[in-house]
Design a protein around this motif. Structure first.
Motif, PDB file in Angstrom:
ATOM      1  N   ALA A 169      47.807 -18.952  19.548  1.00 37.41           N
ATOM      2  CA  ALA A 169      47.311 -17.697  18.983  1.00 37.41           C
ATOM      3  C   ALA A 169      46.118 -17.165  19.773  1.00 37.41           C
ATOM      4  N   ASP A 214      39.446 -18.439  13.497  1.00 43.46           N
ATOM      5  CA  ASP A 214      39.489 -17.524  14.638  1.00 43.46           C
ATOM      6  C   ASP A 214      38.166 -16.769  14.799  1.00 43.46           C
ATOM      7  N   ASN A 274      43.307 -19.474   9.079  1.00 45.78           N
ATOM      8  CA  ASN A 274      43.367 -19.239  10.529  1.00 45.78           C
ATOM      9  C   ASN A 274      42.409 -18.131  10.949  1.00 45.78           C
ATOM     10  N   ALA A 275      42.308 -17.084  10.110  1.00 44.59           N
ATOM     11  CA  ALA A 275      41.404 -15.971  10.425  1.00 44.59           C
ATOM     12  C   ALA A 275      39.950 -16.445  10.410  1.00 44.59           C
ATOM     13  N   ASP A 333      49.665 -24.211  17.442  1.00 48.02           N
ATOM     14  CA  ASP A 333      49.689 -22.836  16.924  1.00 48.02           C
ATOM     15  C   ASP A 333      48.383 -22.108  17.207  1.00 48.02           C
ATOM     16  N   ARG A 334      47.266 -22.801  16.974  1.00 48.33           N
ATOM     17  CA  ARG A 334      45.969 -22.135  17.137  1.00 48.33           C
ATOM     18  C   ARG A 334      45.662 -21.858  18.611  1.00 48.33           C
ATOM     19  N   THR A 377      47.227 -19.772   4.548  1.00 44.60           N
ATOM     20  CA  THR A 377      47.243 -20.213   5.948  1.00 44.60           C
ATOM     21  C   THR A 377      46.681 -19.129   6.861  1.00 44.60           C
ATOM     22  N   GLU A 378      47.121 -17.894   6.636  1.00 46.99           N
ATOM     23  CA  GLU A 378      46.647 -16.775   7.454  1.00 46.99           C
ATOM     24  C   GLU A 378      45.136 -16.596   7.289  1.00 46.99           C
ATOM     25  N   ASN A 379      44.656 -16.749   6.056  1.00 48.64           N
ATOM     26  CA  ASN A 379      43.218 -16.595   5.802  1.00 48.64           C
ATOM     27  C   ASN A 379      42.402 -17.699   6.471  1.00 48.64           C
ATOM     28  N   THR A 408      51.402 -19.145   2.393  1.00 50.03           N
ATOM     29  CA  THR A 408      51.439 -18.526   3.722  1.00 50.03           C
ATOM     30  C   THR A 408      50.230 -17.615   3.910  1.00 50.03           C
ATOM     31  N   ILE A 409      49.872 -16.896   2.850  1.00 52.63           N
ATOM     32  CA  ILE A 409      48.684 -16.031   2.895  1.00 52.63           C
ATOM     33  C   ILE A 409      47.424 -16.884   3.067  1.00 52.63           C
TER      34      ILE A 409
END
Length: 463
Positions: A278, A243, A239-240, A274-275, A235-237, A232-233
Motif C-alpha cells: 500500500a 499510514d 490501516n489509515a 499488504d502495508r 481494518t481500513e481505519n 473490513t471498515i
C-alpha cells in the motif's frame, strides 16, 4: 469428667453443628433458587419498572452467589434505566451502580467470560460518562486479559481510535514502535475474526447453492456478512491510522525487526505484505515477505502479489503462472473474472489464442463481463494480416466478426454499451462494402470461415 467422654461430647457437638450448618445452607440454597424462579416469572409477566428493580435489588442482596442470571438480569434492568434517564444527574448514579455490578459479577463469578471490562468501557463511551483515558484503560486491559471476548467490531474500532488519540495527545507513554505494535495486534485480531467469519460465510453460501438453508443458517449467513463488512471498515481505519504516522522507512524498520519471530505467522506476513504494498515500499524485503507468505499460505491474494512481483521483474510467464493460481483459488466471481482478464491481457497480441482462451474463461465465470468481448474483438482486428493476408476480401471480412463480438459487450453489460456501439460502427465501416461483396462474387448470408487460430465463422450481412 472422663476425657474420652469429653472428646466424644465435643465431637458430637461439632458433627451436630456441621449438620445444622449444611442443613441451613441447603435450606437457604433452596430458598434462593425459589426466589430466583419466582423473580424470573415476575419479569416475564411485567414490564421493567421500579418494582422489578426493587425486587431485583432485594434478590441480589439476599442471594448474591445463587446464579449468574441475577447479574445478567441486573445488567438489563440497569441498562434500561440508564437509557430512560433524561438528565446527566439521573444517569450518573445509575451508571455508577451498573459499573459496580460488573465488578461484583467478576468478583463472585470470576470466570464468567462476559467481557465486563469491555462492557464498562462501552457504558462510559456510549453515555459520554467517562474521560477517554479511563475508557482506554478499560479496553487496553480487556484486550490483554479478555482477548477471546474482544470480537465486537465497534469495540475494536473504538479501541484503535482511542489508542491513536491517546498517543497523539501524549497521554500514554509509548514510543512509535510500541504504538505500532499495539495497532498491529489490533489488526491481527481483526484479521483473525475476519478469517473465521469469511469461512462461515463461504461455507453457507456454497451450501445455499445446492440446498435450502435452515432459518438459523440464513440468520448466521446474514450476520456473518454484516460482521465481515463492519470488520473490513475497522481494518481500513486501522490501516489509515498506521499510514498517517509512517512512511516506507518506518514500516521497513518495524517489520524487518519483527520478521524472524513472525516468519511462520501467515497473518503477520499478510499484514506486512499488504502495508508495504500500500505504501509502495517495493524493496527486497517486500519480496522476501511475499515469497514467505506464499510458501506458507498460497491464497488467491498471496498468489496475486507474487504475480505482480514477477511482472515487475519482466518475467511474463511466471506472472501468468501466479495469476492463474490466484484465479483458481479465488472464490469471488467478480475477482476471478478480473484475474482471467488480467491473464488474457498479459498474453496479449503476441499469443492471441491463449489470450482469447482466458478472456472466454472470464465470461464463463461472469457472463456479463463485457470487457472480454471488447478485448476479443480487438484480437480479431489485430489478426487481419495473420489470418487472411492472401485474400483481401476475407482480410476485411474479419471486421464483421470483430463488430459482432464487440456488439455482444453492450448486450450483456450496459456500462459497456457506448464503447461497444462505437467499436461496432468503426469496425463495420472497415468491413467490405456492398460493392466489394458484389465484386468478390459473394452474397448476403454466405459463411466465411477463418481457419487460422480464430477458428470462427461469420455470415455476410445484408447491406
Amino acid at each position: 469428667m472422663n476425657k474420652k467422654i469429653l472428646r466424644s461430647i465435643r465431637s458430637g457437638a461439632f458433627i451436630f453443628a456441621m449438620l445444622s450448618f449444611n442443613f441451613a445452607a441447603k435450606a437457604q440454597n433452596s430458598e434462593c433458587k425459589n426466589k430466583l424462579v419466582a423473580f424470573e416469572e415476575f419479569i416475564r409477566e411485567n414490564s421493567y419498572d421500579q418494582t422489578i428493580y426493587n425486587r431485583w435489588k432485594e434478590l441480589k442482596q439476599q442471594c448474591p452467589t445463587e446464579s449468574e442470571t441475577i447479574y445478567l438480569l441486573g445488567e438489563k434492568i440497569l441498562s434500561q434505566k440508564v437509557d430512560q434517564a433524561n438528565t446527566t444527574e439521573e444517569k450518573s448514579p445509575l451508571i455508577t451502580e451498573l459499573l459496580n455490578l460488573y465488578d461484583e459479577h467478576d468478583k463472585v463469578f470470576p470466570n464468567n467470560k462476559k467481557g465486563n471490562r469491555i462492557n464498562k468501557a462501552l457504558l462510559l463511551y456510549g453515555n459520554k460518562a467517562g474521560d477517554s483515558r479511563e475508557i482506554f484503560v478499560f479496553l487496553d486491559k480487556a484486550f490483554q486479559l479478555d482477548n477471546s471476548e474482544f470480537t465486537n467490531p465497534e469495540v475494536l474500532n473504538i479501541y484503535s481510535e482511542l489508542l491513536m488519540s491517546q498517543y497523539e495527545k501524549k497521554e500514554i507513554e509509548l514510543t512509535l514502535d510500541q504504538f505500532l505494535t499495539k495497532l498491529d495486534q489490533i489488526a491481527e485480531k481483526v484479521q483473525s475474526e475476519l478469517k473465521k467469519l469469511n469461512q462461515v460465510k463461504d461455507n453457507l453460501t456454497l451450501k445455499s447453492q445446492t440446498e435450502k438453508l435452515t432459518v438459523a443458517e440464513q440468520n448466521s449467513l446474514q450476520q456473518s456478512k454484516l460482521s465481515v463488512s463492519e470488520l473490513t471498515i475497522v481494518t481500513e481505519n486501522v490501516n489509515a491510522r498506521i499510514d498517517k504516522l509512517t512512511n516506507c522507512e518506518v514500516l521497513l524498520a518495524f517489520y524487518q525487526k519483527n520478521f524472524d519471530k513472525n516468519s511462520e505467522n501467515a497473518l503477520w506476513l499478510e499484514r506486512a505484505s499488504d502495508r508495504l504494498d500500500a505504501k509502495k515500499c517495493k524493496s527486497d524485503f517486500f519480496i522476501k515477505v511475499s515469497e514467505k507468505l506464499y510458501a506458507l499460505s498460497p491464497t488467491a491474494k498471496s498468489a496475486y502479489t507474487m504475480g505482480i512481483i514477477a511482472r515487475g521483474e519482466k518475467n511474463r510467464l511466471q506472472s501468468i503462472e501466479y495469476f492463474t493460481k490466484s484465479a483458481e483459488l479465488q472464490t469471488d466471481v467478480n475477482k476471478k473474472a478480473e484475474l482471467y482478464y488480467l491473464i488474457a491481457t498479459t498474453y496479449g497480441y503476441p499469443e492471441k489464442e491463449k489470450a482469447r482462451e482466458f478472456a472466454k474463461k472470464a465470461l464463463e465465470v461472469k457472463p456479463n463481463f463485457g470487457k472480454s468481448y471488447i478485448f476479443i474483438s480487438q484480437l480479431y482486428v489485430n489478426s487481419t494480416r495473420d489470418c487472411a493476408a492472401d485474400n483481401a476480401f476475407e482480410n476485411k471480412a474479419l471486421y464483421w466478426l470483430a463488430a459482432e463480438t464487440a456488439k455482444k459487450a453492450g448486450a450483456v453489460d450496459p456500462t459497456m454499451k457506448k464503447t461497444a456501439d462505437e467499436l461496432f460502427a468503426n469496425y463495420t465501416k472497415q468491413a467490405p462494402s456492398k460493392q466489394e461483396i458484389s465484386m468478390a462474387k459473394r452474397k448476403a448470408g454466405e459463411q466465411i470461415s477463418f481457419k487460422c487460430w480464430i477458428g470462427e465463422s461469420v455470415s455476410i450481412p445484408k447491406l
